[in-house]
Design a protein around this motif. Structure first.
Motif, PDB file in Angstrom:
ATOM      1  N   MET A  61      41.468  43.401  59.234  1.00  0.00           N
ATOM      2  CA  MET A  61      41.168  41.912  59.603  1.00  0.00           C
ATOM      3  C   MET A  61      39.739  41.799  59.838  1.00  0.00           C
ATOM      4  O   MET A  61      39.408  42.474  60.792  1.00  0.00           O
ATOM      5  CB  MET A  61      42.037  41.397  60.725  1.00  0.00           C
ATOM      6  N   ASN A  62      39.040  40.680  59.074  1.00  0.00           N
ATOM      7  CA  ASN A  62      37.716  40.519  59.620  1.00  0.00           C
ATOM      8  C   ASN A  62      37.282  39.702  61.039  1.00  0.00           C
ATOM      9  O   ASN A  62      38.186  38.779  61.034  1.00  0.00           O
ATOM     10  CB  ASN A  62      37.032  39.962  58.270  1.00  0.00           C
ATOM     11  N   PRO A  63      36.501  40.072  61.342  1.00  0.00           N
ATOM     12  CA  PRO A  63      36.122  39.282  62.806  1.00  0.00           C
ATOM     13  C   PRO A  63      35.682  37.773  62.419  1.00  0.00           C
ATOM     14  O   PRO A  63      35.284  37.561  60.974  1.00  0.00           O
ATOM     15  CB  PRO A  63      35.067  39.817  63.028  1.00  0.00           C
ATOM     16  N   PRO A  64      35.903  36.793  62.959  1.00  0.00           N
ATOM     17  CA  PRO A  64      35.746  35.232  62.643  1.00  0.00           C
ATOM     18  C   PRO A  64      34.210  35.281  62.275  1.00  0.00           C
ATOM     19  O   PRO A  64      33.173  35.903  62.815  1.00  0.00           O
ATOM     20  CB  PRO A  64      35.938  34.462  63.503  1.00  0.00           C
ATOM     21  N   ALA A  65      33.725  34.700  60.979  1.00  0.00           N
ATOM     22  CA  ALA A  65      32.333  34.177  60.801  1.00  0.00           C
ATOM     23  C   ALA A  65      32.077  33.041  61.461  1.00  0.00           C
ATOM     24  O   ALA A  65      32.691  31.999  61.754  1.00  0.00           O
ATOM     25  CB  ALA A  65      32.613  34.061  59.171  1.00  0.00           C
ATOM     26  N   GLU A  66      30.665  32.931  62.190  1.00  0.00           N
ATOM     27  CA  GLU A  66      30.215  31.964  62.773  1.00  0.00           C
ATOM     28  C   GLU A  66      29.100  31.342  62.340  1.00  0.00           C
ATOM     29  O   GLU A  66      27.996  32.284  61.799  1.00  0.00           O
ATOM     30  CB  GLU A  66      30.052  32.608  64.073  1.00  0.00           C
ATOM     31  N   LEU A  67      28.631  30.123  62.420  1.00  0.00           N
ATOM     32  CA  LEU A  67      27.343  29.546  62.225  1.00  0.00           C
ATOM     33  C   LEU A  67      27.038  28.590  63.270  1.00  0.00           C
ATOM     34  O   LEU A  67      27.762  27.689  63.782  1.00  0.00           O
ATOM     35  CB  LEU A  67      27.746  28.558  60.766  1.00  0.00           C
ATOM     36  N   GLN A  68      25.740  28.834  63.637  1.00  0.00           N
ATOM     37  CA  GLN A  68      25.271  28.009  64.819  1.00  0.00           C
ATOM     38  C   GLN A  68      24.054  27.193  64.562  1.00  0.00           C
ATOM     39  O   GLN A  68      23.122  28.027  63.750  1.00  0.00           O
ATOM     40  CB  GLN A  68      25.029  28.879  66.165  1.00  0.00           C
ATOM     41  N   CYS A  69      23.990  26.248  64.947  1.00  0.00           N
ATOM     42  CA  CYS A  69      22.781  25.149  64.591  1.00  0.00           C
ATOM     43  C   CYS A  69      22.308  24.498  65.599  1.00  0.00           C
ATOM     44  O   CYS A  69      23.210  23.909  66.356  1.00  0.00           O
ATOM     45  CB  CYS A  69      23.104  24.326  63.290  1.00  0.00           C
ATOM     46  N   THR A  70      21.184  24.333  65.665  1.00  0.00           N
ATOM     47  CA  THR A  70      20.422  23.152  66.579  1.00  0.00           C
ATOM     48  C   THR A  70      19.834  22.163  65.698  1.00  0.00           C
ATOM     49  O   THR A  70      19.184  22.593  64.754  1.00  0.00           O
ATOM     50  CB  THR A  70      19.470  23.828  67.609  1.00  0.00           C
ATOM     51  N   LEU A  71      20.108  20.941  65.741  1.00  0.00           N
ATOM     52  CA  LEU A  71      19.944  19.931  64.928  1.00  0.00           C
ATOM     53  C   LEU A  71      19.228  18.968  65.789  1.00  0.00           C
ATOM     54  O   LEU A  71      19.296  18.811  67.189  1.00  0.00           O
ATOM     55  CB  LEU A  71      21.039  19.311  64.160  1.00  0.00           C
ATOM     56  N   SER A  72      18.417  17.797  65.086  1.00  0.00           N
ATOM     57  CA  SER A  72      17.518  16.800  65.802  1.00  0.00           C
ATOM     58  C   SER A  72      18.270  15.632  66.025  1.00  0.00           C
ATOM     59  O   SER A  72      17.594  14.665  66.520  1.00  0.00           O
ATOM     60  CB  SER A  72      16.242  16.795  65.265  1.00  0.00           C
ATOM     61  N   GLY A  73      19.496  15.513  65.824  1.00  0.00           N
ATOM     62  CA  GLY A  73      20.299  14.424  65.889  1.00  0.00           C
ATOM     63  C   GLY A  73      19.702  13.159  65.035  1.00  0.00           C
ATOM     64  O   GLY A  73      19.822  12.022  65.615  1.00  0.00           O
ATOM     65  N   THR A  74      19.415  13.482  63.885  1.00  0.00           N
ATOM     66  CA  THR A  74      19.074  12.403  62.814  1.00  0.00           C
ATOM     67  C   THR A  74      19.767  12.310  61.624  1.00  0.00           C
ATOM     68  O   THR A  74      20.343  13.375  61.408  1.00  0.00           O
ATOM     69  CB  THR A  74      17.393  12.357  62.477  1.00  0.00           C
ATOM     70  N   VAL A  75      20.067  11.171  60.948  1.00  0.00           N
ATOM     71  CA  VAL A  75      20.656  11.222  59.666  1.00  0.00           C
ATOM     72  C   VAL A  75      19.897  12.040  58.586  1.00  0.00           C
ATOM     73  O   VAL A  75      20.376  12.633  57.685  1.00  0.00           O
ATOM     74  CB  VAL A  75      21.187   9.806  59.413  1.00  0.00           C
ATOM     75  N   ALA A  76      18.661  11.691  58.716  1.00  0.00           N
ATOM     76  CA  ALA A  76      17.825  12.466  57.685  1.00  0.00           C
ATOM     77  C   ALA A  76      17.989  13.794  57.440  1.00  0.00           C
ATOM     78  O   ALA A  76      17.712  14.333  56.370  1.00  0.00           O
ATOM     79  CB  ALA A  76      16.276  12.139  57.968  1.00  0.00           C
ATOM     80  N   GLU A  77      18.347  14.597  58.644  1.00  0.00           N
ATOM     81  CA  GLU A  77      18.521  16.012  58.461  1.00  0.00           C
ATOM     82  C   GLU A  77      20.038  16.538  57.926  1.00  0.00           C
ATOM     83  O   GLU A  77      20.175  17.779  57.592  1.00  0.00           O
ATOM     84  CB  GLU A  77      18.332  16.689  59.583  1.00  0.00           C
ATOM     85  N   LEU A  78      20.791  15.723  57.742  1.00  0.00           N
ATOM     86  CA  LEU A  78      22.133  15.897  57.716  1.00  0.00           C
ATOM     87  C   LEU A  78      22.230  16.556  56.143  1.00  0.00           C
ATOM     88  O   LEU A  78      23.149  17.425  55.632  1.00  0.00           O
ATOM     89  CB  LEU A  78      23.202  14.653  57.657  1.00  0.00           C
ATOM     90  N   PRO A  79      21.714  15.959  54.796  1.00  0.00           N
ATOM     91  CA  PRO A  79      21.950  16.535  53.688  1.00  0.00           C
ATOM     92  C   PRO A  79      21.417  18.135  53.898  1.00  0.00           C
ATOM     93  O   PRO A  79      22.257  19.040  53.119  1.00  0.00           O
ATOM     94  CB  PRO A  79      20.820  15.701  52.707  1.00  0.00           C
ATOM     95  N   ALA A  80      20.439  18.436  54.292  1.00  0.00           N
ATOM     96  CA  ALA A  80      20.007  19.824  54.391  1.00  0.00           C
ATOM     97  C   ALA A  80      20.968  20.783  55.348  1.00  0.00           C
ATOM     98  O   ALA A  80      21.410  21.926  54.847  1.00  0.00           O
ATOM     99  CB  ALA A  80      18.483  20.198  55.039  1.00  0.00           C
TER     100      ALA A  80
END
Length: 142
Positions: free
Chosen positions: A1-20
């Motif tokens: 069994m593989n360990p869980p995969a994790e993604l951590q992000c710090t965002l700037s809280g704007t709509v403009a950054e959401l597509p990326a």
């Protein structure tokens, strides 16, 4: 069994950054074998929550957002979203009346209604000056 995969992000809280961000999330999901339908519905939930933080919580001015997404193979996704916007508990909103006519409906609330319907777990807590929303969904969800 593989360990869980994790993604951590710090965002700037704007709509403009959401597509990326969502491009990054899609690549991460494909890399770790997240089933397509699960990744799509989870992405829609995150889109609603992140857009609400940006437009309502931070009133379009931006602010810190921390996001952790975890994939437990074969088909469960979890996310924790934290922001420093004013306190707001989306889980406490009165359910949207989707049966009412358009003239009788209140403006807003459909996105949170959507998240409540898709998520198997949708929890809010206030931790000092931080809003924290946790959601979970599995491939077995409706």
């Amino acid at each position: 069994m593989n360990p869980p995969a994790e993604l951590q992000c710090t965002l700037s809280g704007t709509v403009a950054e959401l597509p990326a961000f969502f491009e990054r999330l899609d690549g991460w999901a494909q890399e770790h074998g997240v089933p397509g339908p699960l990744a799509s519905s989870f992405g829609l939930m995150l889109d609603e929550l992140l857009t609400n933080v940006a437009t309502h919580g931070y009133a379009g001015q931006g602010g810190p957002v921390w996001l952790q997404v975890v994939f437990d193979a074969p088909a469960t996704l979890h996310a924790v979203l934290r922001d420093e916007a004013p306190p707001f508990d989306p889980t406490a909103l009165v359910a949207a009346d989707v049966e009412a006519s358009l003239e009788d409906r209140h403006v807003g609330g459909l996105g949170v209604h959507f998240v409540k319907k898709l998520a198997e777990r949708f929890v809010y807590r206030r931790d000092g000056a931080v809003n924290e929303v946790s959601i979970s969904c599995s491939g077995a969800a409706p």
